[in-house]
Design a protein around this motif. Structure first.
Motif, PDB file in Angstrom:
ATOM      1  N   ILE A  85      49.100  38.555  26.978  1.00 38.08           N
ATOM      2  CA  ILE A  85      48.826  39.959  27.234  1.00 38.08           C
ATOM      3  C   ILE A  85      47.662  40.363  26.694  1.00 38.08           C
ATOM      4  N   GLU A  86      47.163  39.991  25.470  1.00 30.50           N
ATOM      5  CA  GLU A  86      45.847  40.293  24.953  1.00 30.50           C
ATOM      6  C   GLU A  86      44.789  39.831  25.708  1.00 30.50           C
ATOM      7  N   SER A  87      44.997  38.564  26.293  1.00 28.11           N
ATOM      8  CA  SER A  87      43.850  37.827  26.951  1.00 28.11           C
ATOM      9  C   SER A  87      43.892  38.646  28.192  1.00 28.11           C
ATOM     10  N   GLU A  88      44.886  38.988  28.958  1.00 24.03           N
ATOM     11  CA  GLU A  88      44.669  39.751  30.258  1.00 24.03           C
ATOM     12  C   GLU A  88      44.295  41.084  30.079  1.00 24.03           C
ATOM     13  N   LYS A  89      44.362  41.777  28.776  1.00 20.53           N
ATOM     14  CA  LYS A  89      43.980  43.056  28.571  1.00 20.53           C
ATOM     15  C   LYS A  89      42.351  42.875  28.253  1.00 20.53           C
ATOM     16  N   ASN A  90      41.897  41.956  27.656  1.00 16.31           N
ATOM     17  CA  ASN A  90      40.571  41.595  27.480  1.00 16.31           C
ATOM     18  C   ASN A  90      39.744  41.642  28.913  1.00 16.31           C
ATOM     19  N   LYS A  91      40.552  40.666  29.631  1.00 15.75           N
ATOM     20  CA  LYS A  91      39.903  40.593  30.930  1.00 15.75           C
ATOM     21  C   LYS A  91      39.832  41.913  31.798  1.00 15.75           C
ATOM     22  N   ALA A  92      40.960  42.593  31.531  1.00 15.55           N
ATOM     23  CA  ALA A  92      40.879  43.878  32.547  1.00 15.55           C
ATOM     24  C   ALA A  92      39.836  44.757  31.780  1.00 15.55           C
ATOM     25  N   ILE A  93      39.542  44.980  30.471  1.00 15.29           N
ATOM     26  CA  ILE A  93      38.485  45.587  29.731  1.00 15.29           C
ATOM     27  C   ILE A  93      37.376  45.324  30.612  1.00 15.29           C
ATOM     28  N   ALA A  94      37.103  43.769  30.404  1.00 18.47           N
ATOM     29  CA  ALA A  94      35.552  43.493  30.832  1.00 18.47           C
ATOM     30  C   ALA A  94      35.402  43.752  32.162  1.00 18.47           C
TER      31      ALA A  94
END
Length: 160
Positions: free
Chosen positions: A110-119
């Protein structure tokens, strides 16, 4: 009736001879047989007593063996209960560890996907900002038009 002493003496002599003959030929073997029977009965009574004592001893041994078997059965049952409890606890601990690991993996994903979405959002916002700036520069419009243009692009970003 007169009493005749000869008859009485003859009867006594006959009784004495009969007693002598009975004693020699009948009472001896009869008493011998009775003594043998008495000995046989005594032997049977002694044998019965001995058998009873042996039966009591065997019964005591069987009770002791049965008690020992019960104790062993109870210890086996208790050992099985302990083993099953330990196994159940191990299974629960393994399941908890697996659940924790899966939860941690899911949080990392989830954190990884969140960071990808933010990027991706930053990239997109950066691109939109460049577009807005280029359109503003192209049109050189007044403040009200500029505000409408920014709101329009923000709505586009919000719908994506």
């Amino acid at each position: 009736m007169a009493w005749q002493w000869e008859s009485t003496v003859i009867a006594m002599v006959a009784f004495g001879i009969l007693y002598f003959l009975l004693n020699k030929y009948a009472f001896g073997p009869l008493f011998s047989i009775m003594e043998q029977r008495r000995q046989l009965v005594l032997e049977q009574m002694n044998t019965a007593e001995s058998s009873r004592k042996q039966a009591e001893a065997q019964m005591a041994e069987q009770k002791a063996a049965l008690d020992q078997a019960r104790k062993e059965a109870y210890s086996i049952i208790e050992q099985a209960r302990t083993t099953s409890t330990k196994t159940a606890d191990d299974i629960v601990q393994t399941a908890k560890a697996e659940a924790t690991r899966l939860k941690d993996d899911a949080l990392k994903d989830i954190e990884s996907e969140k960071n990808k979405a933010i990027a991706a959002l930053r990239t997109e916002v950066g691109g939109i900002s460049v577009k807005i700036a280029s359109k503003i520069i192209e049109k050189q419009i007044d403040e009200q038009s500029q505000e409408q243009l920014v709101n329009q692009y923000l709505k586009e970003v919000g719908s994506k």
